[in-house]
Design a protein around this motif. Sequence first.
Motif, PDB file in Angstrom:
ATOM      1  N   LEU A 100       0.829  -1.205   0.000  1.00 11.76           N
ATOM      2  CA  LEU A 100       0.000   0.000   0.000  1.00 11.76           C
ATOM      3  C   LEU A 100       0.863   1.255   0.000  1.00 11.76           C
ATOM      4  CD1 LEU A 100      -2.736   1.444   0.241  1.00 11.76           C
ATOM      5  CD2 LEU A 100      -2.567   1.174   2.721  1.00 11.76           C
ATOM      6  N   ILE A 101       1.915   1.269   0.806  1.00 15.43           N
ATOM      7  CA  ILE A 101       2.794   2.429   0.869  1.00 15.43           C
ATOM      8  C   ILE A 101       3.458   2.673  -0.482  1.00 15.43           C
ATOM      9  CG2 ILE A 101       4.898   3.372   1.904  1.00 15.43           C
ATOM     10  CD1 ILE A 101       4.160   1.880   4.472  1.00 15.43           C
ATOM     11  N   ILE A 102       3.976   1.615  -1.085  1.00 13.18           N
ATOM     12  CA  ILE A 102       4.736   1.766  -2.332  1.00 13.18           C
ATOM     13  C   ILE A 102       3.837   2.229  -3.471  1.00 13.18           C
ATOM     14  CG2 ILE A 102       6.032   0.500  -4.087  1.00 13.18           C
ATOM     15  CD1 ILE A 102       7.202  -1.166  -1.798  1.00 13.18           C
ATOM     16  N   VAL A 103       2.680   1.598  -3.651  1.00 11.00           N
ATOM     17  CA  VAL A 103       1.811   2.002  -4.759  1.00 11.00           C
ATOM     18  C   VAL A 103       1.216   3.386  -4.511  1.00 11.00           C
ATOM     19  CG1 VAL A 103       1.299  -0.370  -5.429  1.00 11.00           C
ATOM     20  CG2 VAL A 103      -0.193   0.779  -3.792  1.00 11.00           C
ATOM     21  N   SER A 104       0.996   3.746  -3.247  1.00 12.31           N
ATOM     22  CA  SER A 104       0.500   5.094  -2.946  1.00 12.31           C
ATOM     23  C   SER A 104       1.550   6.151  -3.249  1.00 12.31           C
ATOM     24  CB  SER A 104       0.067   5.184  -1.474  1.00 12.31           C
ATOM     25  OG  SER A 104      -1.019   4.328  -1.201  1.00 12.31           O
ATOM     26  N   VAL A 105       2.805   5.850  -2.947  1.00 12.34           N
ATOM     27  CA  VAL A 105       3.889   6.786  -3.266  1.00 12.34           C
ATOM     28  C   VAL A 105       4.037   6.938  -4.780  1.00 12.34           C
ATOM     29  CG1 VAL A 105       6.385   7.150  -3.152  1.00 12.34           C
ATOM     30  CG2 VAL A 105       5.130   6.459  -1.107  1.00 12.34           C
ATOM     31  N   LEU A 106       3.893   5.837  -5.507  1.00 14.11           N
ATOM     32  CA  LEU A 106       3.943   5.916  -6.969  1.00 14.11           C
ATOM     33  C   LEU A 106       2.843   6.824  -7.504  1.00 14.11           C
ATOM     34  CD1 LEU A 106       4.683   2.202  -7.973  1.00 14.11           C
ATOM     35  CD2 LEU A 106       6.237   4.150  -8.129  1.00 14.11           C
ATOM     36  N   ALA A 107       1.646   6.693  -6.956  1.00 11.85           N
ATOM     37  CA  ALA A 107       0.545   7.554  -7.377  1.00 11.85           C
ATOM     38  C   ALA A 107       0.778   9.002  -6.942  1.00 11.85           C
ATOM     39  CB  ALA A 107      -0.768   7.032  -6.789  1.00 11.85           C
ATOM     40  N   TYR A 108       1.349   9.185  -5.772  1.00 12.71           N
ATOM     41  CA  TYR A 108       1.620  10.530  -5.244  1.00 12.71           C
ATOM     42  C   TYR A 108       2.599  11.284  -6.139  1.00 12.71           C
ATOM     43  CZ  TYR A 108       2.604  14.071  -1.651  1.00 12.71           C
ATOM     44  OH  TYR A 108       2.740  15.253  -0.954  1.00 12.71           O
ATOM     45  N   ASN A 109       3.573  10.569  -6.713  1.00  8.10           N
ATOM     46  CA  ASN A 109       4.627  11.211  -7.504  1.00  8.10           C
ATOM     47  C   ASN A 109       4.309  11.286  -8.996  1.00  8.10           C
ATOM     48  OD1 ASN A 109       6.247  11.516  -5.212  1.00  8.10           O
ATOM     49  ND2 ASN A 109       7.176   9.513  -5.473  1.00  8.10           N
ATOM     50  N   GLU A 110       3.231  10.692  -9.448  1.00  5.62           N
ATOM     51  CA  GLU A 110       2.943  10.623 -10.876  1.00  5.62           C
ATOM     52  C   GLU A 110       2.651  12.011 -11.456  1.00  5.62           C
ATOM     53  OE1 GLU A 110       1.474  10.086 -14.696  1.00  5.62           O
ATOM     54  OE2 GLU A 110       0.229  10.962 -13.113  1.00  5.62           O
ATOM     55  N   PHE A 111       3.235  12.289 -12.616  1.00  2.00           N
ATOM     56  CA  PHE A 111       3.097  13.614 -13.233  1.00  2.00           C
ATOM     57  C   PHE A 111       2.388  13.582 -14.587  1.00  2.00           C
ATOM     58  CE2 PHE A 111       4.794  16.827 -16.168  1.00  2.00           C
ATOM     59  CZ  PHE A 111       4.396  17.990 -15.516  1.00  2.00           C
ATOM     60  N   LEU A 112       2.707  12.596 -15.432  1.00  2.00           N
ATOM     61  CA  LEU A 112       2.239  12.614 -16.816  1.00  2.00           C
ATOM     62  C   LEU A 112       0.714  12.647 -16.915  1.00  2.00           C
ATOM     63  CD1 LEU A 112       2.841  12.403 -19.850  1.00  2.00           C
ATOM     64  CD2 LEU A 112       2.825   9.910 -19.588  1.00  2.00           C
ATOM     65  N   PHE A 113       0.039  11.681 -16.298  1.00  2.00           N
ATOM     66  CA  PHE A 113      -1.411  11.629 -16.382  1.00  2.00           C
ATOM     67  C   PHE A 113      -2.058  12.809 -15.661  1.00  2.00           C
ATOM     68  CE2 PHE A 113      -1.147   6.738 -16.757  1.00  2.00           C
ATOM     69  CZ  PHE A 113      -0.930   6.859 -18.116  1.00  2.00           C
ATOM     70  N   ALA A 114      -1.489  13.193 -14.526  1.00  2.00           N
ATOM     71  CA  ALA A 114      -2.064  14.302 -13.768  1.00  2.00           C
ATOM     72  C   ALA A 114      -1.991  15.605 -14.555  1.00  2.00           C
ATOM     73  CB  ALA A 114      -1.339  14.450 -12.429  1.00  2.00           C
ATOM     74  N   SER A 115      -0.883  15.821 -15.272  1.00  2.00           N
ATOM     75  CA  SER A 115      -0.744  17.050 -16.050  1.00  2.00           C
ATOM     76  C   SER A 115      -1.643  17.060 -17.276  1.00  2.00           C
ATOM     77  CB  SER A 115       0.719  17.243 -16.473  1.00  2.00           C
ATOM     78  OG  SER A 115       1.133  16.193 -17.345  1.00  2.00           O
ATOM     79  N   ALA A 116      -1.928  15.869 -17.828  1.00  2.00           N
ATOM     80  CA  ALA A 116      -2.736  15.791 -19.044  1.00  2.00           C
ATOM     81  C   ALA A 116      -4.232  15.777 -18.767  1.00  2.00           C
ATOM     82  CB  ALA A 116      -2.355  14.542 -19.844  1.00  2.00           C
ATOM     83  N   PHE A 117      -4.639  15.289 -17.582  1.00  2.00           N
ATOM     84  CA  PHE A 117      -6.052  15.066 -17.331  1.00  2.00           C
ATOM     85  C   PHE A 117      -6.646  15.987 -16.265  1.00  2.00           C
ATOM     86  CE2 PHE A 117      -4.786  10.482 -18.476  1.00  2.00           C
ATOM     87  CZ  PHE A 117      -4.875  10.778 -19.832  1.00  2.00           C
ATOM     88  N   THR A 118      -5.875  16.918 -15.726  1.00  2.00           N
ATOM     89  CA  THR A 118      -6.416  17.893 -14.770  1.00  2.00           C
ATOM     90  C   THR A 118      -6.101  19.299 -15.258  1.00  2.00           C
ATOM     91  OG1 THR A 118      -4.394  17.775 -13.417  1.00  2.00           O
ATOM     92  CG2 THR A 118      -6.214  16.326 -12.792  1.00  2.00           C
ATOM     93  N   PHE A 119      -7.079  20.196 -15.134  1.00  2.00           N
ATOM     94  CA  PHE A 119      -6.923  21.534 -15.691  1.00  2.00           C
ATOM     95  C   PHE A 119      -7.210  22.655 -14.700  1.00  2.00           C
ATOM     96  CE2 PHE A 119      -9.265  18.795 -18.838  1.00  2.00           C
ATOM     97  CZ  PHE A 119      -8.128  18.271 -19.416  1.00  2.00           C
ATOM     98  N   SER A 120      -7.551  22.354 -13.484  1.00  2.00           N
ATOM     99  CA  SER A 120      -7.909  23.389 -12.508  1.00  2.00           C
ATOM    100  C   SER A 120      -7.193  23.133 -11.194  1.00  2.00           C
ATOM    101  CB  SER A 120      -9.426  23.408 -12.276  1.00  2.00           C
ATOM    102  OG  SER A 120      -9.867  22.188 -11.713  1.00  2.00           O
ATOM    103  N   ASP A 121      -7.069  24.187 -10.383  1.00  2.00           N
ATOM    104  CA  ASP A 121      -6.409  24.056  -9.086  1.00  2.00           C
ATOM    105  C   ASP A 121      -7.159  23.117  -8.152  1.00  2.00           C
ATOM    106  OD1 ASP A 121      -4.471  25.752  -9.949  1.00  2.00           O
ATOM    107  OD2 ASP A 121      -5.165  27.511  -8.818  1.00  2.00           O
TER     108      ASP A 121
END
Length: 271
Positions: free
Chosen positions: A195-216
């Motif tokens: 749980l810790i490892i996969v949560s950290v991977l999700a916490y650090n992810e940039f590519l999908f977050a930058s492409a699929f989110t547009f507001s603060d």
Amino acid sequence: MKISRSDLPLVAATAPIFVFFTLPIAYLVSVSFKTKDDVLSGRFLPTSPTLDNWPAAFEAAHLSGFIANSVAVSLLAGALTLLLTLPAAYAVLRLGIGGKWLADLTLSSYMAPPIVALIPLFYLLKATGLLNTHAGLVMLYGFANIPVAFWLLTPFLRRMPLEIEQAAALDGAGPLRILVHIVAPIIVPGIVATLIIVSVLAYNEFLFASAFTFSDETRTLPVGISLFQGDRLVNFGQMAAASLAGIVPVYLVALFLQRYLVAGLAHGGLK
């Protein structure tokens, strides 16, 4: 604790590793207290330390909101990954569902570069109304990290004594009951470590977050930190302060759950 002469070779061997991992954090701390001129000078330590970067980082961007978004999305995504992966891994390893090819296919799917799925996922999220939402990111990260969770949980399930499960089956327990009431409690360290490892991977992810989110309201921390880079100027001091603020939740989780993390990784690595 005193260091004996016999420990010196071990200390000498681990010192470069310690420096390798701590030096970037130390430099980040130093930059967060530098003025713009100090940053451009290239010196490691600030000549005129300042605290201005810290309040400016929270004022220049919705930093606290970005951190909260990352924490919520990563924890929910980690929980979803475990909810899907634990029964799937048990079914593959213990019940023989899918044979060996399914396990190999699950692990090999993580080798594909994520960018190849960017356009299909964009239209999928748009069609389902999950674009620019936390739920969309949770779904993406939850499914994307299944191969990692499968790889981490497999050693724990393999080390489970078959006799315990067979005894439960003789008493009339089904596979799901065995998994929930017998297997899962025994491999808790492995579940928490995963749980810790996969949560950290999700916490650090940039590519999908930058492409699929547009507001603060929906942006996560990695995307928020990138906003400190302007067209002509990068606010390195504020970016360093924002990065350090974002590291805090991860370090707190690792600090309070390190017993499970160390035990999980140590026992999971044994065959």
